[in-house]
Design a protein around this motif. Structure first.
Motif, short mmCIF file in Angstrom:
data_model
loop_
_atom_site.label_atom_id
_atom_site.label_comp_id
_atom_site.label_asym_id
_atom_site.label_seq_id
_atom_site.Cartn_x
_atom_site.Cartn_y
_atom_site.Cartn_z
N ASP A 158 0.86 -1.11 0.13
CA ASP A 158 -0.12 0.08 0.00
C ASP A 158 0.96 1.24 -0.02
N GLN A 159 1.90 1.24 0.62
CA GLN A 159 2.87 2.49 0.53
C GLN A 159 3.70 2.49 -0.57
N LEU A 160 3.87 1.49 -1.06
CA LEU A 160 4.67 1.38 -2.48
C LEU A 160 3.63 1.83 -3.55
N ALA A 161 2.47 1.71 -3.37
CA ALA A 161 1.38 2.23 -4.41
C ALA A 161 1.27 3.70 -4.24
N VAL A 162 1.15 4.41 -3.23
CA VAL A 162 0.92 5.69 -3.37
C VAL A 162 2.34 6.27 -3.56
N MET A 163 3.55 5.86 -3.11
CA MET A 163 4.92 6.58 -3.91
C MET A 163 4.89 6.35 -5.32
N ILE A 164 4.51 5.10 -5.96
CA ILE A 164 4.51 5.18 -7.37
C ILE A 164 3.46 6.18 -7.91
N ALA A 165 2.43 6.24 -7.48
CA ALA A 165 1.51 7.22 -8.04
C ALA A 165 1.95 8.62 -8.01
N MET A 166 2.61 8.98 -6.69
CA MET A 166 3.23 10.21 -6.67
C MET A 166 4.44 10.41 -7.67
N ARG A 167 5.07 9.55 -7.96
CA ARG A 167 6.20 9.50 -8.99
C ARG A 167 5.19 9.72 -10.33
N ASP A 168 4.57 8.91 -10.62
CA ASP A 168 3.78 9.03 -11.99
C ASP A 168 3.03 10.41 -12.07
N GLU A 169 2.74 11.17 -11.05
CA GLU A 169 2.34 12.40 -10.97
C GLU A 169 3.17 13.48 -11.31
N GLY A 170 4.48 13.34 -11.23
CA GLY A 170 5.64 14.17 -11.20
C GLY A 170 5.94 14.81 -9.82
N LYS A 171 5.19 14.44 -8.78
CA LYS A 171 5.59 14.87 -7.47
C LYS A 171 6.90 14.76 -6.87
N ILE A 172 7.09 13.33 -7.17
CA ILE A 172 8.47 12.88 -6.71
C ILE A 172 9.45 12.35 -7.91
N GLY A 173 10.62 12.41 -8.24
CA GLY A 173 11.32 12.10 -9.38
C GLY A 173 11.72 10.42 -9.37
N ALA A 174 12.01 10.07 -8.10
CA ALA A 174 12.51 8.56 -7.85
C ALA A 174 12.29 8.31 -6.51
N ILE A 175 12.16 6.96 -6.28
CA ILE A 175 11.71 6.47 -4.91
C ILE A 175 12.87 5.69 -4.31
N GLY A 176 12.95 5.96 -3.04
CA GLY A 176 14.28 5.45 -2.27
C GLY A 176 13.52 4.71 -0.99
N LEU A 177 14.23 3.91 -0.29
CA LEU A 177 13.78 3.24 0.86
C LEU A 177 14.89 3.43 2.12
N SER A 178 14.30 3.39 3.26
CA SER A 178 15.02 3.65 4.55
C SER A 178 14.57 2.64 5.56
N SER A 179 15.48 2.22 6.44
CA SER A 179 15.11 1.25 7.58
C SER A 179 14.20 0.08 6.83
N VAL A 180 14.84 -0.46 6.01
CA VAL A 180 14.18 -1.54 5.14
C VAL A 180 15.01 -2.82 5.40
#
Length: 311
Positions: A158-180
């Motif tokens: 569910d978290q990845l889905a919203v991150m991907i959606a925001m990348r598709d919308e152009g709000k973020i350029g790329a996705i990273g992960l922390s404490s994974v």
């Protein structure tokens, strides 16, 4: 004036990249960057904070790690004041937590998808950007610090889905992960991951398999607590006899040796040491010029991983 066609070895201002060039997703950046969290300690001296950031740019740092929840927005405010478009600095932010003034910890979890989206929007407004180049999803699965519970224990997909959606919308350029975790990273690979930020240092190498996976997948490895930690129960790189011996032999500080080992250990490593001192900033950048010969490297590689003893 910035260079019209800077080489990969130079920043947009023409300064040699601190630690040389490295890759973060599609971006070439300085391998020695700057972690901005500690800027919150300069809340009473904005001038000192701005001067520190300007010095970082002069030293060839063009990769800065931040978050809107650092200093309850103060850190991003300082970045917006200090940095100029022509500096060409890549800002990497993160979501997954929010300030908790008066709480037992500086931050509290903010893991729900709507909170992740709100965090990105807050970063965009605070930094004055149309897009945050890279945003790390700070999971709470591993490493020191917070753990999620209750309604904050959110499914990773569910978290990845919203991150991907925001990348598709152009709000973020790329996705990273922390404490994974390693399994979490494997699960996220199809989404396209630019970087991983986990606690890792010469004395805390439990995530070696994850580092190697990142190397194979061309994912930047951005360790936090790169020198261990001052948190009680966590080991410190600068206490290790092998590190201190190498520093004495090289005429460097133990901290510089610890940072240099990270750069040498894996070519996909990018560093983001934080400080409020220009002197320490300059020393951290100079760690990128430290040469470790084979004998020194063997001695450092032999340092055992120290388990945290936090109760």
């Amino acid at each position: 004036m910035p260079s019209a066609n800077p080489s990969p070895d130079a920043t947009a201002t023409g300064a040699p990249r601190a630690g040389g060039p490295g890759l973060l997703g599609a971006h070439t950046v300085s391998r020695v960057g700057y972690g901005a969290m500690q800027l919150a300690r300069l809340h009473g001296d904005r001038g000192a904070a701005v001067a520190l950031l300007r010095r970082a740019v002069e030293l060839g740092v063009d990769h800065i790690d931040t978050a809107q929840f650092y200093g309850s927005g103060l850190v991003n405010d300082l970045l917006r004041e200090a940095l100029r478009p022509e500096d060409g600095v890549l800002l990497v932010s993160k979501v997954g937590a929010e300030p908790d003034p008066g709480g037992p910890h500086p931050f509290r979890p903010a893991q729900r998808p709507e909170q992740l989206r709100a965090g990105v929007e807050d970063n965009l407004r605070a930094l004055g950007l149309d897009q945050v180049p890279v945003v790390n999803l700070r999971r709470l699965d591993t490493g020191p610090g917070l753990r999620a519970s209750g309604d904050q224990d959110v499914d990773f997909d569910d978290q990845l889905a919203v991150m991907i959606a925001m990348r598709d919308e152009g709000k973020i350029g790329a996705i990273g992960l922390s404490s994974v975790t390693l399994d979490g990273l494997r699960r996220a690979l199809p989404a396209g991951i630019a970087c991983v930020q986990n606690a890792y240092s010469l004395v805390a190498r439990e995530d070696e398999d994850m580092l190697r996976l990142c190397l194979a997948e061309e994912i930047a490895w951005v360790p936090y607590f790169p020198l261990g930690s001052a948190i009680p129960g966590l080991p410190k790189v600068t206490d290790e006899p092998a590190v201190r011996a190498a520093a004495q032999a090289l005429g460097r500080t133990p901290a510089q040796v610890g940072l240099a080992w990270l750069l040498r250990h894996a070519p996909n490593t990018l560093l983001i040491p934080g400080t409020t001192s220009i002197e320490h900033l300059e020393a951290n950048v100079a760690a990128g010029t430290v040469t470790l010969d084979d004998a020194t490297l063997d001695a450092l590689d032999a340092v055992p991983t120290r388990r945290a003893t936090i109760g």
